[in-house]
Write a protein that holds these residues in place. Structure first.
Motif, PDB file in Angstrom:
ATOM      1  N   PRO A  51      -4.658  -0.656  -3.146  1.00 50.01           N
ATOM      2  CA  PRO A  51      -4.390  -1.997  -2.809  1.00 50.01           C
ATOM      3  C   PRO A  51      -5.687  -2.767  -2.457  1.00 50.01           C
ATOM      4  CG  PRO A  51      -4.089  -0.552  -0.702  1.00 50.01           C
ATOM      5  CD  PRO A  51      -4.221   0.493  -1.951  1.00 50.01           C
ATOM      6  N   GLU A  52      -6.823  -1.991  -2.264  1.00 52.35           N
ATOM      7  CA  GLU A  52      -8.094  -2.770  -2.258  1.00 52.35           C
ATOM      8  C   GLU A  52      -8.556  -3.384  -3.602  1.00 52.35           C
ATOM      9  OE1 GLU A  52      -7.357   0.407  -2.120  1.00 52.35           O
ATOM     10  OE2 GLU A  52      -9.061   1.795  -2.813  1.00 52.35           O
TER      11      GLU A  52
ATOM     12  N   THR B 119      -1.380   9.064   6.163  1.00 52.48           N
ATOM     13  CA  THR B 119      -1.982   9.473   7.299  1.00 52.48           C
ATOM     14  C   THR B 119      -2.406   8.121   8.049  1.00 52.48           C
ATOM     15  OG1 THR B 119      -4.076   9.432   6.311  1.00 52.48           O
ATOM     16  CG2 THR B 119      -2.950  11.724   6.097  1.00 52.48           C
ATOM     17  N   LEU B 120      -2.643   8.203   9.279  1.00 52.93           N
ATOM     18  CA  LEU B 120      -3.102   6.873  10.049  1.00 52.93           C
ATOM     19  C   LEU B 120      -4.397   6.371   9.385  1.00 52.93           C
ATOM     20  CD1 LEU B 120      -2.516   7.993  13.662  1.00 52.93           C
ATOM     21  CD2 LEU B 120      -1.033   6.212  12.224  1.00 52.93           C
ATOM     22  N   LEU B 121      -5.302   7.271   8.638  1.00 46.81           N
ATOM     23  CA  LEU B 121      -6.523   6.968   8.315  1.00 46.81           C
ATOM     24  C   LEU B 121      -6.151   5.965   6.993  1.00 46.81           C
ATOM     25  CD1 LEU B 121      -9.578   6.937   7.996  1.00 46.81           C
ATOM     26  CD2 LEU B 121      -9.302   9.214   6.597  1.00 46.81           C
ATOM     27  N   ALA B 122      -5.052   6.374   6.145  1.00 45.32           N
ATOM     28  CA  ALA B 122      -4.911   5.510   4.889  1.00 45.32           C
ATOM     29  C   ALA B 122      -4.361   4.244   5.276  1.00 45.32           C
ATOM     30  CB  ALA B 122      -3.831   6.512   4.196  1.00 45.32           C
ATOM     31  N   PHE B 123      -3.370   4.186   6.419  1.00 51.31           N
ATOM     32  CA  PHE B 123      -2.785   3.035   6.895  1.00 51.31           C
ATOM     33  C   PHE B 123      -3.845   2.207   7.467  1.00 51.31           C
ATOM     34  CE2 PHE B 123       0.896   6.109   6.792  1.00 51.31           C
ATOM     35  CZ  PHE B 123       1.453   5.600   5.847  1.00 51.31           C
ATOM     36  N   SER B 124      -4.736   2.509   8.239  1.00 53.94           N
ATOM     37  CA  SER B 124      -5.852   1.766   8.841  1.00 53.94           C
ATOM     38  C   SER B 124      -6.489   1.117   7.687  1.00 53.94           C
ATOM     39  CB  SER B 124      -6.745   2.631   9.861  1.00 53.94           C
ATOM     40  OG  SER B 124      -6.030   3.280  10.669  1.00 53.94           O
ATOM     41  N   LYS B 125      -6.976   2.127   6.745  1.00 56.92           N
ATOM     42  CA  LYS B 125      -7.762   1.410   5.808  1.00 56.92           C
ATOM     43  C   LYS B 125      -7.229   0.333   4.905  1.00 56.92           C
ATOM     44  CE  LYS B 125     -11.790   4.087   6.256  1.00 56.92           C
ATOM     45  NZ  LYS B 125     -12.838   3.144   6.373  1.00 56.92           N
ATOM     46  N   ALA B 126      -5.749   0.484   4.543  1.00 53.09           N
ATOM     47  CA  ALA B 126      -4.866  -0.327   4.004  1.00 53.09           C
ATOM     48  C   ALA B 126      -5.195  -1.845   4.840  1.00 53.09           C
ATOM     49  CB  ALA B 126      -3.622  -0.064   3.921  1.00 53.09           C
ATOM     50  N   LEU B 127      -4.905  -1.720   6.116  1.00 54.04           N
ATOM     51  CA  LEU B 127      -5.015  -2.787   6.810  1.00 54.04           C
ATOM     52  C   LEU B 127      -6.392  -3.478   7.054  1.00 54.04           C
ATOM     53  CD1 LEU B 127      -2.763  -1.644   9.736  1.00 54.04           C
ATOM     54  CD2 LEU B 127      -2.223  -3.137   8.236  1.00 54.04           C
ATOM     55  N   GLU B 128      -7.298  -2.653   6.944  1.00 52.00           N
ATOM     56  CA  GLU B 128      -8.754  -3.072   6.898  1.00 52.00           C
ATOM     57  C   GLU B 128      -9.103  -3.715   5.572  1.00 52.00           C
ATOM     58  OE1 GLU B 128     -12.096  -0.472   6.935  1.00 52.00           O
ATOM     59  OE2 GLU B 128     -11.168   0.408   8.700  1.00 52.00           O
ATOM     60  N   TYR B 129      -8.442  -3.548   4.319  1.00 55.73           N
ATOM     61  CA  TYR B 129      -8.425  -3.975   3.149  1.00 55.73           C
ATOM     62  C   TYR B 129      -7.764  -5.411   3.011  1.00 55.73           C
ATOM     63  CZ  TYR B 129     -10.034   0.552   1.714  1.00 55.73           C
ATOM     64  OH  TYR B 129     -10.749   1.856   1.356  1.00 55.73           O
ATOM     65  N   GLY B 130      -7.035  -5.808   4.314  1.00 51.94           N
ATOM     66  CA  GLY B 130      -6.226  -6.747   4.342  1.00 51.94           C
ATOM     67  C   GLY B 130      -4.738  -6.730   3.799  1.00 51.94           C
ATOM     68  N   VAL B 131      -4.284  -5.613   3.578  1.00 51.97           N
ATOM     69  CA  VAL B 131      -3.002  -5.579   3.140  1.00 51.97           C
ATOM     70  C   VAL B 131      -1.910  -6.205   4.070  1.00 51.97           C
ATOM     71  CG1 VAL B 131      -1.133  -3.669   2.721  1.00 51.97           C
ATOM     72  CG2 VAL B 131      -3.650  -3.732   1.616  1.00 51.97           C
ATOM     73  N   GLU B 132      -0.777  -6.507   3.575  1.00 52.72           N
ATOM     74  CA  GLU B 132       0.055  -7.036   4.486  1.00 52.72           C
ATOM     75  C   GLU B 132       1.689  -6.366   4.406  1.00 52.72           C
ATOM     76  OE1 GLU B 132       0.656 -11.097   3.945  1.00 52.72           O
ATOM     77  OE2 GLU B 132      -1.440 -11.712   4.612  1.00 52.72           O
ATOM     78  N   TRP B 133       1.484  -5.396   3.520  1.00 52.15           N
ATOM     79  CA  TRP B 133       2.720  -4.375   3.343  1.00 52.15           C
ATOM     80  C   TRP B 133       2.246  -2.892   3.401  1.00 52.15           C
ATOM     81  CZ3 TRP B 133       8.135  -4.991   2.247  1.00 52.15           C
ATOM     82  CH2 TRP B 133       8.797  -6.240   2.497  1.00 52.15           C
ATOM     83  N   LEU B 134       2.907  -2.122   4.008  1.00 49.61           N
ATOM     84  CA  LEU B 134       2.599  -0.623   3.790  1.00 49.61           C
ATOM     85  C   LEU B 134       3.974  -0.140   3.554  1.00 49.61           C
ATOM     86  CD1 LEU B 134       0.518   0.040   7.482  1.00 49.61           C
ATOM     87  CD2 LEU B 134      -0.190  -0.545   5.206  1.00 49.61           C
TER      88      LEU B 134
ATOM     89  N   ALA C 114       0.787  -1.232   0.242  1.00 46.00           N
ATOM     90  CA  ALA C 114      -0.024   0.080   0.136  1.00 46.00           C
ATOM     91  C   ALA C 114       0.886   1.261   0.029  1.00 46.00           C
ATOM     92  CB  ALA C 114      -0.936  -0.001   1.282  1.00 46.00           C
ATOM     93  N   HIS C 115       0.994   1.975  -1.334  1.00 42.21           N
ATOM     94  CA  HIS C 115       1.823   3.035  -1.453  1.00 42.21           C
ATOM     95  C   HIS C 115       1.110   4.437  -0.522  1.00 42.21           C
ATOM     96  CE1 HIS C 115       3.367   6.201  -4.290  1.00 42.21           C
ATOM     97  NE2 HIS C 115       4.365   5.696  -3.776  1.00 42.21           N
ATOM     98  N   ARG C 116       1.910   4.660   0.514  1.00 39.51           N
ATOM     99  CA  ARG C 116       1.536   5.834   1.194  1.00 39.51           C
ATOM    100  C   ARG C 116       0.217   5.632   2.092  1.00 39.51           C
ATOM    101  NH1 ARG C 116       2.546  10.742  -3.163  1.00 39.51           N
ATOM    102  NH2 ARG C 116       4.636   9.612  -4.232  1.00 39.51           N
ATOM    103  N   GLY C 117       0.128   4.303   2.202  1.00 42.49           N
ATOM    104  CA  GLY C 117      -1.431   3.601   2.785  1.00 42.49           C
ATOM    105  C   GLY C 117      -2.172   3.501   1.543  1.00 42.49           C
ATOM    106  N   ALA C 118      -3.448   3.401   1.730  1.00 37.11           N
ATOM    107  CA  ALA C 118      -4.488   3.156   0.503  1.00 37.11           C
ATOM    108  C   ALA C 118      -4.702   4.695   0.097  1.00 37.11           C
ATOM    109  CB  ALA C 118      -5.623   2.613   1.166  1.00 37.11           C
ATOM    110  N   SER C 119      -3.705   5.236  -0.483  1.00 34.15           N
ATOM    111  CA  SER C 119      -3.699   6.649  -0.803  1.00 34.15           C
ATOM    112  C   SER C 119      -4.452   7.080  -2.035  1.00 34.15           C
ATOM    113  CB  SER C 119      -2.214   7.285  -1.047  1.00 34.15           C
ATOM    114  OG  SER C 119      -1.737   6.398  -2.158  1.00 34.15           O
TER     115      SER C 119
END
Ligand code: G3P
Ligand code: MG
Length: 230
Positions: A224-225, A20-35, A8-13
């Motif tokens: 990433p989603e 931002t923490l929002l973009a990283f949290s969303k990426a994790l929610e989508y099931g991403v294993e790399w930020l 996830a490039h700069r999170g789910a940017s």
């Protein structure tokens, strides 16, 4: 074949404010294993997560990131009311959930990251979920002098002799390259050097499939989603 990494490039940017923490949290929610994230130093020596050297593009502030102390940087809106995060906050969020690629952008971030991680992990070798990368070879060298066991990646916009020399000298884990200069022949060169090959920035399905066919090891994406298997 080993697993193709979706990073996830700069999170789910693509959908959320980058780095931002929002973009990283969303990426994790989508099931991403790399930020992936980018770091700079504040005027008072804190490691903050932001891509550009200046504030204008991604926040309501203006001027150089490195001219502001952390307390002032925190007053800016980085999108949707988000603050510029500290590196420590993103690592806390990702702990036990994802590997984090920390890209050294600002001057002095190599040495500062080395000291920060030394303190954070109190000398333990808890670096298996981290990858530090940079376009700037000097920052990587400064980092590896402090933390020789931290996995490193050389970032480049083109593949030339200098890139492979630096990657070899550093014992880099991967070479992170602009997708435009990747093809099957380049994959073979990376293999000769014993390097993983990661492509940035890939948002298109067909492009991603092509890279996979060539045996590329992973891709940085703003969406990433679209690519992670839930
Ligand atoms: O490391 C991959 C990629 O993030 C490099 O480019 O400019 O998006 O940091 P940039
Ligand atoms: Mg980056």
């Amino acid at each position: 074949m080993s697993e193709f990494l979706i990073i996830a490039h700069r999170g789910a940017s693509g959908r959320w404010p980058e780095n931002t923490l929002l973009a990283f949290s969303k990426a994790l929610e989508y099931g991403v294993e790399w930020l992936e994230l980018d770091i700079h130093l504040s005027a008072d020596g804190e490691l903050v997560v932001i891509h550009d050297f200046t504030l204008e593009r991604t926040t309501d502030g203006c001027g150089q990131v490195s001219d502001y102390p952390l307390a002032e940087l925190r007053l800016f809106d980085a999108g949707m009311g988000e603050k510029i995060p500290l590196l420590a906050e993103v690592l806390d969020l990702a702990a036990g959930r994802a590997t984090v690629n920390i890209e050294l952008k600002g001057a002095g971030t190599g040495a500062a990251l080395g000291l920060f991680l030394q303190q954070r992990f109190a000398g333990q070798q808890c670096v298996d979920k981290l990858l530090a990368s940079s376009l700037n070879g000097d920052e990587l060298i400064n980092l590896s002098t402090i933390l020789p066991y931290l996995p490193l990646a050389v970032v480049a916009e083109r593949a030339d002799e200098q890139l492979w020399r630096l990657a070899d000298d550093l014992g880099a884990w991967s070479v992170n390259l602009d997708k435009c200069c990747i093809d099957e022949a380049l994959r073979a060169v990376a293999t000769q050097h014993g390097k993983r090959l990661l492509a940035f920035t890939v948002n298109d399905d067909r492009q991603l499939q092509q890279l996979q066919r060539w045996g590329v090891d992973g891709a940085f994406t703003d969406f990433p989603e679209r690519f992670v298997a839930k």
